[in-house]
Design a protein around this motif. Structure first.
Motif, PDB file in Angstrom:
ATOM      1  N   ALA A 212      13.484  13.822   4.526  1.00  0.00           N
ATOM      2  CA  ALA A 212      13.229  12.545   5.195  1.00  0.00           C
ATOM      3  C   ALA A 212      14.059  11.403   4.621  1.00  0.00           C
ATOM      4  N   ARG A 213      14.633  11.599   3.448  1.00  0.00           N
ATOM      5  CA  ARG A 213      15.461  10.549   2.842  1.00  0.00           C
ATOM      6  C   ARG A 213      16.789  10.370   3.579  1.00  0.00           C
ATOM      7  N   GLU A 214      17.220  11.413   4.334  1.00  0.00           N
ATOM      8  CA  GLU A 214      18.530  11.304   4.986  1.00  0.00           C
ATOM      9  C   GLU A 214      18.572  11.884   6.398  1.00  0.00           C
ATOM     10  N   ASN A 215      17.495  12.570   6.815  1.00  0.00           N
ATOM     11  CA  ASN A 215      17.457  13.169   8.145  1.00  0.00           C
ATOM     12  C   ASN A 215      16.509  12.359   9.025  1.00  0.00           C
ATOM     13  N   THR A 216      17.025  11.843  10.138  1.00  0.00           N
ATOM     14  CA  THR A 216      16.240  10.944  10.990  1.00  0.00           C
ATOM     15  C   THR A 216      15.015  11.627  11.572  1.00  0.00           C
ATOM     16  N   GLN A 217      15.168  12.870  12.043  1.00  0.00           N
ATOM     17  CA  GLN A 217      14.025  13.586  12.623  1.00  0.00           C
ATOM     18  C   GLN A 217      12.940  13.833  11.582  1.00  0.00           C
ATOM     19  N   ALA A 218      13.345  14.234  10.387  1.00  0.00           N
ATOM     20  CA  ALA A 218      12.375  14.462   9.319  1.00  0.00           C
ATOM     21  C   ALA A 218      11.683  13.159   8.936  1.00  0.00           C
ATOM     22  N   LYS A 219      12.430  12.081   8.874  1.00  0.00           N
ATOM     23  CA  LYS A 219      11.849  10.787   8.515  1.00  0.00           C
ATOM     24  C   LYS A 219      10.808  10.346   9.535  1.00  0.00           C
ATOM     25  N   GLU A 220      11.090  10.541  10.809  1.00  0.00           N
ATOM     26  CA  GLU A 220      10.130  10.166  11.853  1.00  0.00           C
ATOM     27  C   GLU A 220       8.845  10.972  11.737  1.00  0.00           C
ATOM     28  N   LEU A 221       8.972  12.271  11.427  1.00  0.00           N
ATOM     29  CA  LEU A 221       7.793  13.119  11.276  1.00  0.00           C
ATOM     30  C   LEU A 221       6.966  12.694  10.068  1.00  0.00           C
ATOM     31  N   VAL A 222       7.621  12.423   8.952  1.00  0.00           N
ATOM     32  CA  VAL A 222       6.913  11.985   7.747  1.00  0.00           C
ATOM     33  C   VAL A 222       6.252  10.637   7.970  1.00  0.00           C
ATOM     34  N   THR A 223       6.950   9.708   8.612  1.00  0.00           N
ATOM     35  CA  THR A 223       6.390   8.373   8.861  1.00  0.00           C
ATOM     36  C   THR A 223       5.133   8.454   9.716  1.00  0.00           C
ATOM     37  N   ALA A 224       5.171   9.279  10.764  1.00  0.00           N
ATOM     38  CA  ALA A 224       4.007   9.438  11.633  1.00  0.00           C
ATOM     39  C   ALA A 224       2.830  10.043  10.867  1.00  0.00           C
ATOM     40  N   ALA A 225       3.120  11.034  10.028  1.00  0.00           N
ATOM     41  CA  ALA A 225       2.056  11.675   9.252  1.00  0.00           C
ATOM     42  C   ALA A 225       1.436  10.694   8.265  1.00  0.00           C
ATOM     43  N   LEU A 226       2.260   9.901   7.601  1.00  0.00           N
ATOM     44  CA  LEU A 226       1.744   8.936   6.627  1.00  0.00           C
ATOM     45  C   LEU A 226       0.968   7.817   7.310  1.00  0.00           C
ATOM     46  N   ASP A 227       1.401   7.419   8.489  1.00  0.00           N
ATOM     47  CA  ASP A 227       0.633   6.421   9.244  1.00  0.00           C
ATOM     48  C   ASP A 227      -0.767   6.941   9.549  1.00  0.00           C
ATOM     49  N   GLU A 228      -0.836   8.206   9.975  1.00  0.00           N
ATOM     50  CA  GLU A 228      -2.140   8.813  10.297  1.00  0.00           C
ATOM     51  C   GLU A 228      -3.001   8.943   9.047  1.00  0.00           C
ATOM     52  N   LEU A 229      -2.433   9.529   7.999  1.00  0.00           N
ATOM     53  CA  LEU A 229      -3.186   9.747   6.772  1.00  0.00           C
ATOM     54  C   LEU A 229      -3.673   8.440   6.174  1.00  0.00           C
ATOM     55  N   SER A 230      -2.815   7.442   6.102  1.00  0.00           N
ATOM     56  CA  SER A 230      -3.200   6.184   5.455  1.00  0.00           C
ATOM     57  C   SER A 230      -4.333   5.490   6.193  1.00  0.00           C
ATOM     58  N   MET A 231      -4.402   5.650   7.507  1.00  0.00           N
ATOM     59  CA  MET A 231      -5.515   5.072   8.256  1.00  0.00           C
ATOM     60  C   MET A 231      -6.841   5.689   7.829  1.00  0.00           C
ATOM     61  N   HIS A 232      -6.860   7.005   7.647  1.00  0.00           N
ATOM     62  CA  HIS A 232      -8.093   7.678   7.255  1.00  0.00           C
ATOM     63  C   HIS A 232      -8.476   7.345   5.820  1.00  0.00           C
ATOM     64  N   VAL A 233      -7.486   7.208   4.937  1.00  0.00           N
ATOM     65  CA  VAL A 233      -7.780   6.832   3.556  1.00  0.00           C
ATOM     66  C   VAL A 233      -8.340   5.415   3.517  1.00  0.00           C
ATOM     67  N   ALA A 234      -7.787   4.514   4.324  1.00  0.00           N
ATOM     68  CA  ALA A 234      -8.308   3.152   4.382  1.00  0.00           C
ATOM     69  C   ALA A 234      -9.749   3.137   4.895  1.00  0.00           C
ATOM     70  N   ASN A 235     -10.030   3.919   5.918  1.00  0.00           N
ATOM     71  CA  ASN A 235     -11.401   3.971   6.442  1.00  0.00           C
ATOM     72  C   ASN A 235     -12.370   4.521   5.392  1.00  0.00           C
ATOM     73  N   ALA A 261       3.023   4.237   0.835  1.00  0.00           N
ATOM     74  CA  ALA A 261       2.464   4.151   2.186  1.00  0.00           C
ATOM     75  C   ALA A 261       0.945   3.965   2.142  1.00  0.00           C
ATOM     76  N   LEU A 262       0.284   4.683   1.239  1.00  0.00           N
ATOM     77  CA  LEU A 262      -1.167   4.536   1.107  1.00  0.00           C
ATOM     78  C   LEU A 262      -1.523   3.160   0.555  1.00  0.00           C
ATOM     79  N   ARG A 263      -0.794   2.699  -0.452  1.00  0.00           N
ATOM     80  CA  ARG A 263      -1.085   1.383  -1.047  1.00  0.00           C
ATOM     81  C   ARG A 263      -0.930   0.258  -0.020  1.00  0.00           C
ATOM     82  N   ASP A 264       0.131   0.319   0.780  1.00  0.00           N
ATOM     83  CA  ASP A 264       0.362  -0.720   1.781  1.00  0.00           C
ATOM     84  C   ASP A 264      -0.785  -0.786   2.779  1.00  0.00           C
ATOM     85  N   ARG A 265      -1.257   0.378   3.227  1.00  0.00           N
ATOM     86  CA  ARG A 265      -2.359   0.380   4.209  1.00  0.00           C
ATOM     87  C   ARG A 265      -3.655  -0.107   3.571  1.00  0.00           C
ATOM     88  N   LEU A 266      -3.934   0.315   2.342  1.00  0.00           N
ATOM     89  CA  LEU A 266      -5.145  -0.154   1.654  1.00  0.00           C
ATOM     90  C   LEU A 266      -5.115  -1.667   1.481  1.00  0.00           C
TER      91      LEU A 266
END
Length: 298
Positions: A212-235, A261-266
């Motif tokens: 994900a550091r250099e591949n756009t497709q991998a970065k998009e997948l990681v970003t989406a996963a972290l967005d989802e996970l961080s929402m649940h951790v915040a809840n 990513a988790l710290r920013d959402r918290l």
């Protein structure tokens, strides 16, 4: 090795089994690891793990005082619930099988994430925190909550099984349909499967984070996963108002991407954001949790 009485810990995971001999203060003196080989079924995992444990004890000439065993899911005398990653795991009489290998020794069994929380509270980054939350982010996804140093187990032992969290209103029958929506979305196995399909070759979750550091497709997948996970951790933090959250499991190898990513959402979503820290025992928390159970903690 030593004449003192030691504790044997066995940590059954979705992709590996960890074995360890430890002192009563949690110091690991010797460890071994072996692949789970989940596709080959549950019985061979247990057989190989117990043979490996017996070999470890013999090779180190250890004097055992007790044995602790942890596994994904809710470990009951005649079955294991909520542990879908290894075929046949739900039918295991785990404590009985371990007791047959180590007769005349006290055997303690429990859930890996909850035991890991005990280890972090007793010897690691959750010491003194109240309430405290441990997040296990690996092949599976789970959480454990400690209040006053005591685990919140729930009425059925299933407290913290956030892998079954729903992702959207249409997911009303997630568990009933055999799904674990959050785990499938952000757990190591789910991420690896989606990354492999996306990139056209076998890719593990750890490799995905690196790509994900250099591949756009991998970065998009990681970003989406972290967005989802961080929402649940915040809840989770909103629900329990913890003083500290400790993050462990295999995905913490990518802490430089995961934790910010988790710290920013918290910080943005939680009225009183908890301290967020990597687990002291990032890869050995469940193994030391087995040791803690064997010592009568929890």
């Amino acid at each position: 090795m030593t004449s003192e009485e030691l504790v044997l810990g066995i940590d059954f995971g979705g992709t590996k089994v960890a074995l360890g001999l430890a002192r009563r203060d949690g110091t690991l003196l010797a460890t071994r690891r072996l692949d789970t080989d989940a596709a080959a079924g549950a019985e061979q995992v247990v057989t190989r793990a117990l043979a490996g444990a017996r070999s470890l004890v013999a090779d180190e000439r250890a004097h055992l005082g007790s044995v602790g065993v942890v596994s994904p899911g809710i470990v009951l005398p005649d079955r294991i619930l909520l542990a879908p990653n290894v075929p046949g795991w739900e039918r295991l009489h785990l404590k009985e099988l371990v007791a047959a290998e180590f007769p005349d020794l006290p055997i303690a069994v429990g859930t890996d994430a909850k035991a890991a929380a005990l280890a972090e509270w007793k010897w690691g980054t959750l010491a003194g925190a109240d309430p405290a939350v441990f997040l296990s982010l690996g092949t599976g996804i789970a959480a454990a909550v400690l209040v006053g140093g005591r685990l919140l187990t729930g009425a059925n032992g299933a407290a913290g099984e956030i892998g079954y969290n729903l992702l959207a209103p249409p997911d009303t029958d997630g568990f009933a349909s055999g799904a674990a929506p959050l785990e499938e979305a952000v757990g190591g196995r789910g991420l690896g499967s989606r990354a492999s399909a996306l990139l056209g070759r076998p890719v593990t979750a750890g490799e995905l984070f690196a790509l994900a550091r250099e591949n756009t497709q991998a970065k998009e997948l990681v970003t989406a996963a972290l967005d989802e996970l961080s929402m649940h951790v915040a809840n989770l933090a909103i629900a329990f108002d913890p003083q500290r959250v400790s993050v462990g499991g295999g995905l913490v190898r990518s802490a430089d991407v995961l934790l910010p990513a988790l710290r920013d959402r918290l910080a943005a979503a939680v009225p009183f954001p908890p301290e967020l820290v990597p687990a002291r025992f990032d890869q050995d928390a469940s193994l030391l949790g087995a040791v803690a159970l064997a010592l009568g903690e929890g």
